[in-house]
Scaffold this motif. Structure first.
Motif, PDB file in Angstrom:
ATOM      1  N   GLN A  64      53.553  -6.232 112.935  1.00  0.00           N
ATOM      2  CA  GLN A  64      52.281  -5.721 113.447  1.00  0.00           C
ATOM      3  C   GLN A  64      52.446  -4.305 114.013  1.00  0.00           C
ATOM      4  O   GLN A  64      51.627  -3.417 113.746  1.00  0.00           O
ATOM      5  CB  GLN A  64      51.737  -6.659 114.530  1.00  0.00           C
ATOM      6  CG  GLN A  64      51.356  -8.039 114.032  1.00  0.00           C
ATOM      7  CD  GLN A  64      52.531  -9.009 113.991  1.00  0.00           C
ATOM      8  OE1 GLN A  64      53.696  -8.618 114.156  1.00  0.00           O
ATOM      9  NE2 GLN A  64      52.221 -10.275 113.758  1.00  0.00           N
ATOM     10  N   SER A  65      53.520  -4.102 114.802  1.00  0.00           N
ATOM     11  CA  SER A  65      53.765  -2.774 115.376  1.00  0.00           C
ATOM     12  C   SER A  65      54.058  -1.749 114.287  1.00  0.00           C
ATOM     13  O   SER A  65      53.629  -0.597 114.358  1.00  0.00           O
ATOM     14  CB  SER A  65      54.932  -2.826 116.366  1.00  0.00           C
ATOM     15  OG  SER A  65      54.624  -3.629 117.484  1.00  0.00           O
ATOM     16  N   ALA A  66      54.803  -2.164 113.278  1.00  0.00           N
ATOM     17  CA  ALA A  66      55.159  -1.251 112.191  1.00  0.00           C
ATOM     18  C   ALA A  66      53.913  -0.754 111.461  1.00  0.00           C
ATOM     19  O   ALA A  66      53.816   0.429 111.106  1.00  0.00           O
ATOM     20  CB  ALA A  66      56.106  -1.951 111.222  1.00  0.00           C
ATOM     21  N   ILE A  67      52.959  -1.642 111.235  1.00  0.00           N
ATOM     22  CA  ILE A  67      51.720  -1.249 110.551  1.00  0.00           C
ATOM     23  C   ILE A  67      50.933  -0.249 111.405  1.00  0.00           C
ATOM     24  O   ILE A  67      50.370   0.721 110.889  1.00  0.00           O
ATOM     25  CB  ILE A  67      50.875  -2.500 110.237  1.00  0.00           C
ATOM     26  CG1 ILE A  67      51.581  -3.344 109.183  1.00  0.00           C
ATOM     27  CG2 ILE A  67      49.473  -2.101 109.762  1.00  0.00           C
ATOM     28  CD1 ILE A  67      50.939  -4.689 108.923  1.00  0.00           C
ATOM     29  N   LEU A  68      50.914  -0.466 112.718  1.00  0.00           N
ATOM     30  CA  LEU A  68      50.227   0.465 113.605  1.00  0.00           C
ATOM     31  C   LEU A  68      50.926   1.820 113.627  1.00  0.00           C
ATOM     32  O   LEU A  68      50.286   2.873 113.593  1.00  0.00           O
ATOM     33  CB  LEU A  68      50.155  -0.117 115.021  1.00  0.00           C
ATOM     34  CG  LEU A  68      49.242  -1.326 115.206  1.00  0.00           C
ATOM     35  CD1 LEU A  68      49.376  -1.881 116.620  1.00  0.00           C
ATOM     36  CD2 LEU A  68      47.788  -0.960 114.916  1.00  0.00           C
ATOM     37  N   VAL A  69      52.258   1.780 113.658  1.00  0.00           N
ATOM     38  CA  VAL A  69      53.031   3.029 113.690  1.00  0.00           C
ATOM     39  C   VAL A  69      52.871   3.802 112.397  1.00  0.00           C
ATOM     40  O   VAL A  69      52.910   5.038 112.383  1.00  0.00           O
ATOM     41  CB  VAL A  69      54.524   2.716 113.970  1.00  0.00           C
ATOM     42  CG1 VAL A  69      55.407   3.926 113.673  1.00  0.00           C
ATOM     43  CG2 VAL A  69      54.707   2.280 115.424  1.00  0.00           C
ATOM     44  N   LEU A  70      52.662   3.102 111.293  1.00  0.00           N
ATOM     45  CA  LEU A  70      52.497   3.758 109.994  1.00  0.00           C
ATOM     46  C   LEU A  70      51.350   4.763 110.009  1.00  0.00           C
ATOM     47  O   LEU A  70      51.368   5.745 109.257  1.00  0.00           O
ATOM     48  CB  LEU A  70      52.241   2.687 108.926  1.00  0.00           C
ATOM     49  CG  LEU A  70      52.033   3.176 107.488  1.00  0.00           C
ATOM     50  CD1 LEU A  70      53.299   3.862 106.977  1.00  0.00           C
ATOM     51  CD2 LEU A  70      51.657   2.008 106.586  1.00  0.00           C
ATOM     52  N   GLN A  71      50.372   4.540 110.869  1.00  0.00           N
ATOM     53  CA  GLN A  71      49.249   5.465 110.966  1.00  0.00           C
ATOM     54  C   GLN A  71      49.664   6.807 111.577  1.00  0.00           C
ATOM     55  O   GLN A  71      48.932   7.782 111.477  1.00  0.00           O
ATOM     56  CB  GLN A  71      48.135   4.840 111.803  1.00  0.00           C
ATOM     57  CG  GLN A  71      47.611   3.529 111.254  1.00  0.00           C
ATOM     58  CD  GLN A  71      46.633   2.858 112.192  1.00  0.00           C
ATOM     59  OE1 GLN A  71      45.987   3.529 113.002  1.00  0.00           O
ATOM     60  NE2 GLN A  71      46.514   1.549 112.110  1.00  0.00           N
ATOM     61  N   ARG A  72      50.843   6.833 112.198  1.00  0.00           N
ATOM     62  CA  ARG A  72      51.271   8.038 112.913  1.00  0.00           C
ATOM     63  C   ARG A  72      52.493   8.720 112.310  1.00  0.00           C
ATOM     64  O   ARG A  72      52.802   9.857 112.662  1.00  0.00           O
ATOM     65  CB  ARG A  72      51.555   7.677 114.372  1.00  0.00           C
ATOM     66  CG  ARG A  72      50.337   7.109 115.100  1.00  0.00           C
ATOM     67  CD  ARG A  72      50.706   6.474 116.425  1.00  0.00           C
ATOM     68  NE  ARG A  72      51.297   7.430 117.336  1.00  0.00           N
ATOM     69  CZ  ARG A  72      51.891   7.102 118.486  1.00  0.00           C
ATOM     70  NH1 ARG A  72      51.967   5.821 118.831  1.00  0.00           N
ATOM     71  NH2 ARG A  72      52.391   8.027 119.268  1.00  0.00           N
ATOM     72  N   VAL A  73      53.201   8.045 111.440  1.00  0.00           N
ATOM     73  CA  VAL A  73      54.388   8.658 110.835  1.00  0.00           C
ATOM     74  C   VAL A  73      54.600   8.082 109.439  1.00  0.00           C
ATOM     75  O   VAL A  73      54.238   6.931 109.171  1.00  0.00           O
ATOM     76  CB  VAL A  73      55.644   8.423 111.713  1.00  0.00           C
ATOM     77  CG1 VAL A  73      56.062   6.965 111.686  1.00  0.00           C
ATOM     78  CG2 VAL A  73      56.804   9.319 111.286  1.00  0.00           C
ATOM     79  N   HIS A  74      55.170   8.902 108.570  1.00  0.00           N
ATOM     80  CA  HIS A  74      55.369   8.485 107.181  1.00  0.00           C
ATOM     81  C   HIS A  74      56.545   9.266 106.622  1.00  0.00           C
ATOM     82  O   HIS A  74      56.678  10.463 106.853  1.00  0.00           O
ATOM     83  CB  HIS A  74      54.095   8.773 106.374  1.00  0.00           C
ATOM     84  CG  HIS A  74      54.283   8.636 104.895  1.00  0.00           C
ATOM     85  ND1 HIS A  74      54.450   7.418 104.290  1.00  0.00           N
ATOM     86  CD2 HIS A  74      54.330   9.571 103.912  1.00  0.00           C
ATOM     87  CE1 HIS A  74      54.593   7.609 102.982  1.00  0.00           C
ATOM     88  NE2 HIS A  74      54.512   8.903 102.738  1.00  0.00           N
TER      89      HIS A  74
END
Length: 384
Positions: A64-74
């Motif tokens: 869940q955290s990884a999906i949220l973080v994906l919005q901020r870094v790639h």
């Protein structure tokens, strides 16, 4: 570390990048702009899947955290993130520290090690931060990695050093709270306390032990100070800053006053108790209820007695109040103590003093007294 500094520079990314607006001009992270990559949906999905997988497997994030973080870094490959994680691990960061840092400041995974990360690590190292200090400082203050070393971190450190004088005290303060706005909050807050005559030693203790309160938004801090002054607290006493802490953290809600009223305190008595011991307004309603129930219903104390010594409410019921009051009841029943000795008096003594004067001293007469103190023997097992 020398391997990082001497290694071949990563090739420049040829795709357009965006700079996060909240970061300082000369100290930034870059994140690839999804809109400029012009990838097919399947390719983009594959790269997103790689980033999420990396965040979970290498950084310890939950799905869940990884999906949220994906919005901020790639990122497309692990080359740069691996370098960042290796640097952190070399400097004492555990999986827990890394997970927290990435969750709060994911852009660090694509940051420039030589220009952004290493100079800040080196700065805190130069001030005496140990391998155990550094991870706590940066995981408590993750945005330090996104702030300018010269324009923010060093001025903040220097201001705290001018106040606390000792590097280790400054580092302790960094570990306990994030620094948000030095110029608009921290400096004017400290200046206000000085203007009111709060002793330097009290200010230093306040900043070190309660930095989140001392560094609060200035307008809120001023309101709390004014309220504390109106209540009659003396700026020259430590209770003044404790009261500020209490008012900012929990502005004496009506529910708390109502709770004390149910135990027989008037509003004036409650406010007087607060003035005597500001911590009593920081306690949870559950803790207050359990303590008052014990003192009033089991020990036979009046609510007024408790109000005269409100500090007793903050003691641990299981570790301090019950053991000492059990000893008190036995000694009182057997005539070794006078009726005019208050249980609250016994609770204020250090453990060593209490054991020497009220347990060991009477062990020949009451062999089970130490077992009662440690909770191994029930009061009912000791006859009168």
């Amino acid at each position: 570390m020398f391997g990082f500094l001497c290694s071949k520079r990563l090739p420049l990314l040829k795709t357009r990048t965006i700079q996060l607006g909240f970061l300082h001009q000369n100290d930034f992270f870059t994140v690839k702009s999804f809109s400029s990559l012009k990838l097919s949906d399947s390719t983009q999905q594959k790269e997103h899947s790689f980033t999420v997988s990396y965040l979970i497997n290498s950084c310890g994030l939950s799905p869940q955290s990884a999906i949220l973080v994906l919005q901020r870094v790639h990122f497309e490959n692990p080359e740069k993130p691996d370098l960042v994680l290796n640097l952190l691990k070399e400097n004492g960061f555990t999986k827990t520290h890394i997970s927290k840092l990435v969750r709060l400041c994911p852009q660090l995974l694509v940051s420039d090690i030589e220009k952004i990360l290493w100079p800040k690590i080196e700065f805190f190292r130069s001030k005496g931060a140990s391998s155990s200090d550094l991870p706590v400082i940066l995981s408590t203050n993750p945005l330090l990695l996104a702030r300018s070393l010269n324009n923010y971190i060093i001025p903040s450190y220097d201001f705290l050093k001018s106040l606390l004088l000792v590097d280790q005290k400054v580092l302790t303060t960094f570990k306990r709270s994030s620094l948000v706005d030095i110029a608009n909050n921290i400096v004017p807050n400290i200046s206000l306390l000085r203007q009111l005559g709060v002793p330097h030693s009290v200010i230093c203790s306040f900043v070190m032990n309660n930095p989140r309160i001392a560094f609060n938004k200035h307008t809120r801090f001023v309101e709390a100070v004014n309220k504390v002054k109106e209540m009659g607290f003396d700026p020259m006493k430590t209770a003044f800053v404790i009261a500020i802490h209490a008012v900012i953290k929990q502005p004496i809600p009506e529910s708390k006053l109502e709770l004390y009223k149910r135990w027989g305190w008037s509003k004036d008595i409650a406010l007087l108790a607060f003035k005597r011991e500001p911590h009593c307004m920081l306690l949870s309603e559950e803790k207050i209820t359990k303590a008052m129930d014990f003192f009033v219903n089991k020990m036979g104390c009046s609510a007024a007695d408790v109000a005269r010594y409100p500090l007793v409410l903050s003691f641990s019921l299981e570790k301090r109040i019950i053991p000492r009051c059990s000893v008190f009841q036995i000694l009182l029943a057997k005539g070794f103590l006078k009726n005019d000795l208050s249980p609250s008096t016994l609770l204020k003594y250090s453990e060593r003093y209490f054991l020497e004067k009220f347990v060991i001293k009477f062990q020949d007469d009451i062999p089970q007294l130490l077992d009662v103190y440690w909770g191994k023997t029930n009061l009912l097992e000791i006859g009168s």
